[in-house]
Design an enzyme around this catalytic site. Structure first.
Site, short mmCIF file in Angstrom:
data_model
loop_
_atom_site.label_atom_id
_atom_site.label_comp_id
_atom_site.label_asym_id
_atom_site.label_seq_id
_atom_site.Cartn_x
_atom_site.Cartn_y
_atom_site.Cartn_z
N TYR A 196 0.83 -1.21 0.00
CA TYR A 196 0.00 0.00 0.00
C TYR A 196 0.87 1.26 0.00
O TYR A 196 0.67 2.17 -0.81
CB TYR A 196 -0.92 -0.01 1.22
CG TYR A 196 -1.80 1.22 1.31
CD1 TYR A 196 -2.95 1.33 0.54
CD2 TYR A 196 -1.47 2.28 2.16
CE1 TYR A 196 -3.75 2.47 0.61
CE2 TYR A 196 -2.26 3.41 2.24
CZ TYR A 196 -3.40 3.49 1.46
OH TYR A 196 -4.19 4.62 1.53
N LYS A 243 1.26 4.11 -3.11
CA LYS A 243 0.97 5.54 -2.93
C LYS A 243 2.21 6.40 -3.18
O LYS A 243 2.11 7.51 -3.71
CB LYS A 243 0.40 5.78 -1.54
CG LYS A 243 -0.96 5.12 -1.31
CD LYS A 243 -1.99 5.59 -2.33
CE LYS A 243 -3.38 5.04 -2.04
NZ LYS A 243 -4.40 5.54 -3.00
#
Length: 234
Positions: A140, A144
């Site tokens: 994750y 990002k």
């Protein structure tokens, strides 16, 4: 002339708040991608981003002025999982959070180059791009961080053509994902790490997205806007 906007991940949380805010603006014609609203698209399917782009173009009379990439997933991927399962989890998150956004950015840039019209990209990233995340969420944080790097590259590469790009990096936001995470990690302890004393509301992030999409001055292109209650200050 109204601004035509494609917004992904519009079914809940930040996306739903952004859709509501933009949908009430007389300057905007909005198409949203989401499972409960707008045009359905499953970004785990490699064909979905291009199909969504074409459907959005059809719905917006062949012109898209702004893309807001908000769709994303936040799924645990424990380090002690079976190797193939861990790789599959990594690739699923990258596909949904980063690759689908990259495809839509590319299609948008090419669209604006062909029209010689300029346009705006708003990528919703995360505080995790800079601060990192838990041991179960390497993927994750990496996805990002990739969004931020991509945003800066677009801003630097195409500003001369009137193509602007902005990234938003929220900290914890009171969406369904954030609520589950807060509960699983001991909410009070996490909140103690936020000087503001609370997590952000989806409406706060939506206000930033709307500003970037419609009103941010061109000289702001390439900016990364933090919204984390001073829990991570760069």
């Amino acid at each position: 002339m109204k601004t035509h906007i494609l917004l992904t991940g519009s079914s809940r949380g930040i996306g739903a708040a952004t859709a509501s805010l933009l949908g009430n603006d007389v300057r905007v014609t909005l198409v949203g991608q989401g499972t409960r609203s707008g045009i359905p698209a499953d970004f785990t399917d490699p064909a979905a981003p291009q199909q969504l782009w074409q459907q959005a173009l059809d719905a917006l009379d062949g012109r898209i002025d702004v893309v807001i990439n908000n769709a994303g997933i936040f799924e645990a991927n424990p380090l002690d999982a079976e190797h193939d399962d861990w790789v599959e989890g990594w690739e699923r998150t990258m596909r949904v959070n980063l690759t689908a956004s990259a495809e839509l950015c590319r299609l948008a840039v090419r669209h604006w180059q062909e029209r010689k019209s300029g346009g705006r990209i708003v990528n919703v990233a995360s505080r995790a791009a800079y601060r990192g995340d838990s041991p179960a969420h390497w993927h994750y944080a990496a996805s990002k961080a990739g969004m931020v790097g991509m945003t800066k590259s677009i801003a630097r590469g195409y500003a001369g053509e009137g193509i602007l790009a902005f990234a938003i990096c929220p900290g914890f936001t009171m969406t369904g994902m954030a609520e589950d995470y807060l509960a699983s990690r001991g909410g009070d302890k996490l909140l103690a790490d936020i000087p503001l004393g609370r997590v952000a509301s989806p409406e706060e992030i939506a206000a930033i997205a709307k500003f970037c999409a419609l009103d941010a001055p061109p000289s702001m292109t390439g900016a990364v806007l933090d919204a984390n209650g001073a829990s991570y200050v760069r």
